[in-house]
Write an enzyme that holds these catalytic residues in place. Structure first.
Site, PDB file in Angstrom:
ATOM      1  N   ARG A 236       5.750  14.690   9.020  1.00  0.00           N
ATOM      2  CA  ARG A 236       6.380  14.334   7.757  1.00  0.00           C
ATOM      3  C   ARG A 236       6.144  15.465   6.774  1.00  0.00           C
ATOM      4  O   ARG A 236       5.116  16.133   6.813  1.00  0.00           O
ATOM      5  CB  ARG A 236       5.815  13.023   7.210  1.00  0.00           C
ATOM      6  CG  ARG A 236       6.320  11.784   7.929  1.00  0.00           C
ATOM      7  CD  ARG A 236       7.769  11.503   7.581  1.00  0.00           C
ATOM      8  NE  ARG A 236       8.263  10.286   8.195  1.00  0.00           N
ATOM      9  CZ  ARG A 236       8.991  10.246   9.307  1.00  0.00           C
ATOM     10  NH1 ARG A 236       9.280  11.374   9.937  1.00  0.00           N
ATOM     11  NH2 ARG A 236       9.427   9.103   9.786  1.00  0.00           N
ATOM     12  N   GLU A 265      12.071  16.376   0.802  1.00  0.00           N
ATOM     13  CA  GLU A 265      13.312  16.323   1.575  1.00  0.00           C
ATOM     14  C   GLU A 265      14.362  15.451   0.866  1.00  0.00           C
ATOM     15  O   GLU A 265      14.021  14.377   0.367  1.00  0.00           O
ATOM     16  CB  GLU A 265      12.965  15.726   2.946  1.00  0.00           C
ATOM     17  CG  GLU A 265      14.012  15.866   3.993  1.00  0.00           C
ATOM     18  CD  GLU A 265      13.483  15.452   5.371  1.00  0.00           C
ATOM     19  OE1 GLU A 265      14.173  14.686   6.051  1.00  0.00           O
ATOM     20  OE2 GLU A 265      12.381  15.900   5.751  1.00  0.00           O
ATOM     21  N   HIS A 283      15.794  18.275   9.864  1.00  0.00           N
ATOM     22  CA  HIS A 283      15.208  17.047  10.390  1.00  0.00           C
ATOM     23  C   HIS A 283      15.936  16.599  11.662  1.00  0.00           C
ATOM     24  O   HIS A 283      16.483  15.488  11.739  1.00  0.00           O
ATOM     25  CB  HIS A 283      15.238  15.938   9.337  1.00  0.00           C
ATOM     26  CG  HIS A 283      14.163  14.905   9.542  1.00  0.00           C
ATOM     27  ND1 HIS A 283      13.462  14.321   8.523  1.00  0.00           N
ATOM     28  CD2 HIS A 283      13.665  14.354  10.679  1.00  0.00           C
ATOM     29  CE1 HIS A 283      12.587  13.452   8.997  1.00  0.00           C
ATOM     30  NE2 HIS A 283      12.695  13.450  10.314  1.00  0.00           N
TER      31      HIS A 283
END
Length: 316
Positions: A236, A265, A283
């Site tokens: 993450r 993000e 991602h």
């Protein structure tokens, strides 16, 4: 029962859900807004949310008697859901472990190879029309085979990365985890992050997100790394102090980085975009059709168990 699917999913997943629920599929690909989060709890019996659908304690506090009784998360990571607050509000939470393991490990290997071998830089050179042909000292990167990988977090995904590194590339393995692992290959277990970072030629973050791992990878980590080492993050974004990473790259404290996730993000700092020794992916960790189908069908299985009153396969 009425089910909200918060983002478009593969059609096979939607059809499987429609066999058991009255399904509403939200057409937007962006996360739920603050109002949509609250409305979803009031208007639906079940919700299938995903990354960045931020079901926080504040959201649950604003809907004191929610109609919804389950959040069947699409994804293994659920740090966007306050599970304790959800449980107190009467909702169960599930996730989709296992379905994402190999795909995420594959992306880790992609980033390791791209960063160490300067593949992103090379592709940009060709696309820009600036490649003038092969020569012996062009884009010299770091050989991956035989080097040492350091893995921060040795769960399903961490072990899948280690297998690929060891058996595929003959890499030595070091790791840090909550407990020592019984592995089918030699591996050095470390109790502190700095000693792991100092030993690794490639350091890979493979831990869950959440308060316990916020900025786990920070300036001290990068200072401990070799100047020839590369850093890869497939966990993450908030696991990494992005400002510290930028500083380390600019100071050449580390040789490069490969990132699939970002602290804020989808915002990516201009400083990272500008650096040639950084590989940036949008991602892509689980971005394969069969993997996304598997994740969705696992979420539907959790929902089916909920409807039947059976134990949830993947409750968190």
């Amino acid at each position: 029962m009425d089910l909200l699917i918060t983002r478009p999913l593969p059609q096979s997943v939607v059809e499987a859900a429609q066999e058991h629920f009255n399904v509403t599929v939200r057409s937007e690909t962006s996360p739920l807004s603050a109002d949509e989060l609250r409305t979803s709890l009031a208007d639906f019996d079940a919700i299938l949310p995903t990354l960045r659908d931020n079901y926080s304690a504040e959201v649950f506090a604003d809907v004191p008697n929610p109609r919804a009784k389950i959040l069947a998360n699409f994804g293994v990571g659920y740090n966007h859901i306050d599970v304790e607050a959800a449980n107190k509000a009467g909702l169960m939470v599930t996730n989709t472990p296992g379905a994402v393991t190999d795909a995420t490990a594959d992306i880790a290997m992609t980033l390791i190879l791209m960063s160490c071998r300067r593949a992103g830089e090379g592709e940009r050179l060709v696309r820009a029309g600036n490649w003038d042909g092969w020569h012996p000292t062009q884009l010299l990167g770091q050989h991956v085979s035989g080097k040492r990988v350091g893995i921060v977090g040795m769960g399903r995904i961490g072990q899948a990365i280690a297998r690929r590194c060891h058996y595929g590339f003959g890499m030595a393995v070091s790791y840090m985890a909550r407990s020592e692992k019984d592995l089918p290959y030699p591996a050095n277990a470390h109790s502190d992050l700095e000693s792991l970072a100092a030993e690794a030629d490639v350091l890979v973050a493979a831990v869950p997100g959440g308060a316990d791992t916020l900025h786990l990878i920070n300036a001290d980590t990068f200072k401990a790394m070799k100047p020839t080492a590369h850093f890869v993050n497939i966990s993450r974004g908030e696991v990494v102090d992005e400002t510290a990473l930028i500083t380390a790259l600019q100071a050449k404290d580390i040789a490069g980085a490969g990132l699939d996730v970002y602290e804020f993000e989808p915002s990516v700092p201009d400083a990272l975009v500008a650096m040639e020794n950084v590989t940036l992916l949008p991602h892509l960790g689980t971005a394969a059709l069969e993997v996304r189908e598997g994740m969705g069908l696992m979420a539907v299985e959790n929902l089916k168990a909920f409807v039947a009153g059976n134990p949830l396969p993947n409750r968190v």
